[in-house]
Scaffold this motif. Structure first.
Motif, PDB file in Angstrom:
ATOM      1  N   UNK B  85      13.146   2.821  -4.691  1.00 39.65           N
ATOM      2  CA  UNK B  85      11.883   2.207  -4.303  1.00 39.65           C
ATOM      3  C   UNK B  85      12.166   1.251  -3.148  1.00 39.65           C
ATOM      4  N   UNK B  86      11.117   0.884  -2.436  1.00 44.90           N
ATOM      5  CA  UNK B  86      11.279  -0.096  -1.363  1.00 44.90           C
ATOM      6  C   UNK B  86      11.159  -1.469  -2.010  1.00 44.90           C
ATOM      7  N   UNK B  87      12.130  -2.329  -1.746  1.00 47.03           N
ATOM      8  CA  UNK B  87      12.098  -3.631  -2.415  1.00 47.03           C
ATOM      9  C   UNK B  87      12.562  -4.737  -1.482  1.00 47.03           C
ATOM     10  N   UNK B  88      11.943  -5.898  -1.636  1.00 48.65           N
ATOM     11  CA  UNK B  88      12.278  -7.065  -0.838  1.00 48.65           C
ATOM     12  C   UNK B  88      13.183  -7.985  -1.668  1.00 48.65           C
ATOM     13  N   UNK B 109       8.057  -3.116  -3.270  1.00 43.60           N
ATOM     14  CA  UNK B 109       7.042  -2.949  -2.223  1.00 43.60           C
ATOM     15  C   UNK B 109       6.467  -1.541  -2.267  1.00 43.60           C
ATOM     16  N   UNK B 110       7.081  -0.678  -3.088  1.00 41.00           N
ATOM     17  CA  UNK B 110       6.478   0.615  -3.390  1.00 41.00           C
ATOM     18  C   UNK B 110       6.785   0.863  -4.856  1.00 41.00           C
TER      19      UNK B 110
END
Lengths: 451, 311
Positions: B85-88, B109-110
């Motif tokens: 997943x997209x992560x900050x 973030x997703x």
């Protein structure tokens, strides 16, 4: 000698370090790696930094420093041209932002400008120290992510793989652009750690009641020297540590005095103070001026080394050999010897102490030797622990410390202090033995030369 | 969706499996899928090395959790790198907490998958919950927890718990009900009322402290100890997970008049059941729920119905 070695060698230093309130764990490593300072200018500069850190309100700086992580791994990888992952890029960004803030807050330490690093890692200028591979790094990435967000769950594998590939590309490009900044990041990290250490030293100066020593060139002089850990232990039992005044000339100083007179504590305090001084710390005394030494070399009893299988005398000989070899090489360390040769027979023991004193005097080695032996070389400074006072009747094993005056006075006589029998009696030694010993002592002292 | 609302009212909720493969992951995924527009105020992590230890033996992959966009998750560096997943990244721990590296706090973030490996001990979990609620405005921290005598971490630092039981615990309904009731009964042990003593004992490092009419055992309480204790002495333990005794020993201690108090108690919000065992054996879901409800008198949900959102 590095600070990490000094901690294992100098009694009482660990107590100081454990109470040093560093904001960032990264600073501890920098402190441990720091070198024993051998020039007066370097020590003076470090002490001046501590003084400035103590005079200014550093609350905001402390908050920023608290965010700093150990960057060494990430920066080395950058310097080697490797690609950092998101966690490492986050660390670099958070660090660069903290360094930029500190730079605007204080000029006590010169923090290099790392704003270019912040600009690279904060493309949207959010000013927030979070990190991910931002959409704005790549239009392609932006498109894939839009699709990823709109896609049904379970239909995202291919898109995610594409996202991952593009993220990797961006990370590689970013790392390549950051690579030239590795040296300045290192400098900034060193500057922040230096500031953190100075602030922690300044705060400790207040909490432990330390003083700023001055750099001297002829004599080392302490007023009210104390041992912080022992002072705390005594206070816990409702007693006070008695600080000591002492001046050390260029050659050896002999300290004699009764058993339990605090001679070993004196040597430990001297070793600790000299070490702290040369790592740029304030020191445990009311006032002090200290001559720079090429290290601190001690042979203090209680340093057990049972593993090596050497007897205590053999161990002492080995340590003293190391010291004389260093002196012959031209080093001028502070030498602290606790009753050298005390385990061997008195006649030879006194001869060995005499020879050591000759050697140390000849080479003008600032040193302190405690001894029970009388009749040793007369050409050296001699001090005596004032020692035990009061009537034997009032004194018990528990309160004997209250009847001991630990201060030092000049000693002119040749006789060794004769308080052992009195103290032994208080400590509850067999009365019959004491009586006999008293008789023997009278016979000894009536003979010429005390032999 | 009463179940979800109940969870989101609590500051922290542990999803506790009574056995490996009981269905904990399905329940956690169900809860996460249904947090809806409150995702930004939800965080998720795990406690205990139990999962990893078992995985090394069975070589089965640790189940992944699906994190919805907006949710904060806390996992190890190694598992963070393996995320899908997209992560900050929001924060990284100062020290290597486990063999899996430092602890990473990140926001999704997703929507995507990640393996959770949070703190391994109770004190670190308590600190993490404070840090998430204070530092990131998180309203509810969900904790993937396990009950195991191998684990140093007890999930009982959370305000509430959801117990997950099922065919993995036992293939016989009466036995499954008995074992679940035994766990449930212990979760109902009353908290020590004397607040000052509770705080003192919480900070206690000694394994055993006794006072007037009570004895505190800091570690595990085994069968021998329970059998030997005089019932007129009040037994104080950290939390219910510290009792390691067969049900008959435990119940006979209580029957003799024994009193047990805990320092920490967390409310059981619900019990979820998974009627399917890892080997594929299936129990009658309706019958199982009915019998559990009769024995426990709390809401019982079927894990698979969680999956199909028919709750």
């Amino acid at each position: 000698m590095q600070f990490r070695d000094a901690i294992t060698q100098v009694d009482g230093l660990r107590y100081i370090v454990e109470r040093l309130g560093l904001c960032s764990a990264a600073s501890r490593n920098v402190l441990y790696d720091s070198e024993f300072l051998r020039s007066g200018e370097a020590v003076e500069a470090e002490l001046a930094l501590v003084a400035r850190a103590g005079e200014t309100d550093m609350t905001d700086v402390a908050i920023e420093l608290g965010r700093v992580k150990d960057l060494r791994g990430s920066v080395s990888r950058l310097a080697n041209g490797e690609t950092l992952d998101d966690v490492e890029l986050f660390e670099v960004k958070a660090f660069a932002m903290a360094a930029s803030s500190v730079r605007t807050m204080t000029d006590i330490v010169a923090v290099p400008d790392v704003s270019a690093v912040v600009a690279l890692l904060d493309p949207d200028r959010t000013g927030v120290a979070h990190f991910y591979v931002y959409d704005s790094y790549s239009q392609e990435l932006q498109k894939v992510r839009r699709k990823l967000r709109d896609a049904d769950e379970g239909n995202t594998a291919a898109l995610y793989t594409e996202n991952e590939r593009l993220e990797c590309e961006v990370r590689a490009q970013l790392s390549a652009r950051l690579s030239p900044y590795a040296p300045v990041l290192r400098e900034a990290a060193a500057a922040l750690a230096h500031l953190d250490i100075a602030m922690a030293k300044a705060a400790q100066t207040r909490s432990l009641g330390l003083c700023r020593p001055t750099v001297a060139t002829a004599e080392t002089r302490y007023e009210g020297l104390f041992d912080p850990s022992l002072r705390e232990a005594l206070r816990a039992r409702g007693r006070e540590f008695q600080p000591v005044d002492i001046t050390l000339g260029a050659g050896p100083t002999v300290v004699t005095g009764a058993n339990m007179g605090g001679k070993t504590v004196l040597l430990r305090s001297l070793a600790l103070a000299q070490t702290l001084f040369q790592f740029g710390f304030y020191i445990p005394a009311r006032a002090a001026e200290i001559v720079i030494a090429d290290g601190v070399r001690t042979v203090i009893n209680e340093q057990r080394d049972e593993v090596s299988g050497l007897s205590s005398f053999a161990r002492e000989v080995v340590r003293i050999n190391e010291i004389t070899a260093a002196v012959r090489r031209g080093e001028r360390p502070l030498v602290l010897l606790d009753e050298p040769a005390h385990t061997t027979n008195p006649a030879e023991g006194a001869a060995i102490v005499g020879a050591l004193l000759d050697f140390l005097a000849e080479h003008r080695v600032r040193s302190v030797i405690t001894t029970h032996y009388s009749g040793v070389a007369t050409a050296v400074e001699r001090l005596r622990v004032r020692g035990f006072y009061g009537d034997t009747e009032d004194v018990t094993v528990d309160n004997i410390g209250d009847y001991m005056d630990y201060s030092l006075v000049a000693d002119e006589g040749d006789d060794p202090p004769r308080e052992a029998l009195r103290i032994a009696r208080i400590l509850g030694a067999d009365e019959k033995i004491i009586e006999r010993a008293t008789k023997h002592a009278r016979v000894f002292s009536s003979l010429p030369d005390g032999k | 969706m009463l179940f979800i609302d109940d969870i989101l009212k609590r500051r922290s909720v542990a999803i506790v499996g009574l056995a490996k493969n009981a269905g904990k992951t399905e329940v956690l995924n169900y809860v996460l899928r249904n947090v809806g527009d409150r995702a930004r105020w939800v965080a998720v992590t795990s406690i205990g090395v139990d999962g990893e230890a078992t995985d090394r033996v069975t070589r089965t992959p640790k189940p992944e959790i699906t994190i919805p966009q907006g949710v904060i998750f806390v996992t190890s560096e190694v598992h963070f790198r393996a995320r899908r997943l997209v992560a900050e990244v929001l924060d990284v721990g100062q020290t290597r907490a486990t063999a899996l590296g430092r602890q990473v706090t990140a926001r999704a973030l997703s929507t995507g998958q990640v393996m959770l490996s949070g703190p391994s001990d109770t004190a670190s979990l308590a600190r993490l919950i404070d840090c998430l609620t204070d530092g990131y405005d998180v309203g509810t921290v969900l904790v993937d927890g396990a009950l195991s005598r191998l684990s140093h971490g007890s999930p009982v630092v959370t305000e509430a718990m959801i117990l997950v039981t099922g065919a993995a615990v036992s293939a016989s309904i009466p036995k499954l009900v008995r074992e679940t009731k035994y766990v449930y009964d212990r979760t109902q042990l009353p908290e020590l009322e004397d607040v000052a003593l509770r705080e003192r004992l919480s900070a206690e490092t000694e394994r055993e402290v006794s006072g007037d009419g009570w004895i505190y055992i800091g570690g595990a309480v085994g069968e021998q100890m329970l059998g030997a204790l005089k019932p007129d002495t009040e037994l104080i333990i950290r939390d219910f997970t510290r009792i390691f005794a067969a049900p008959d020993v435990y119940y006979s201690y209580l029957a003799r008049g024994g009193q047990i108090r805990v320092l920490r108690r967390s409310e059981v919000l619900a019990v979820c059941v998974n009627p399917t065992s890892p080997e594929g054996y299936r129990l009658d879901s309706a019958l199982l729920r009915e019998q559990l409800h009769e024995a426990l008198l709390v809401p019982i949900y079927d894990v698979r119905e969680c999956n199909s959102e028919m709750l």
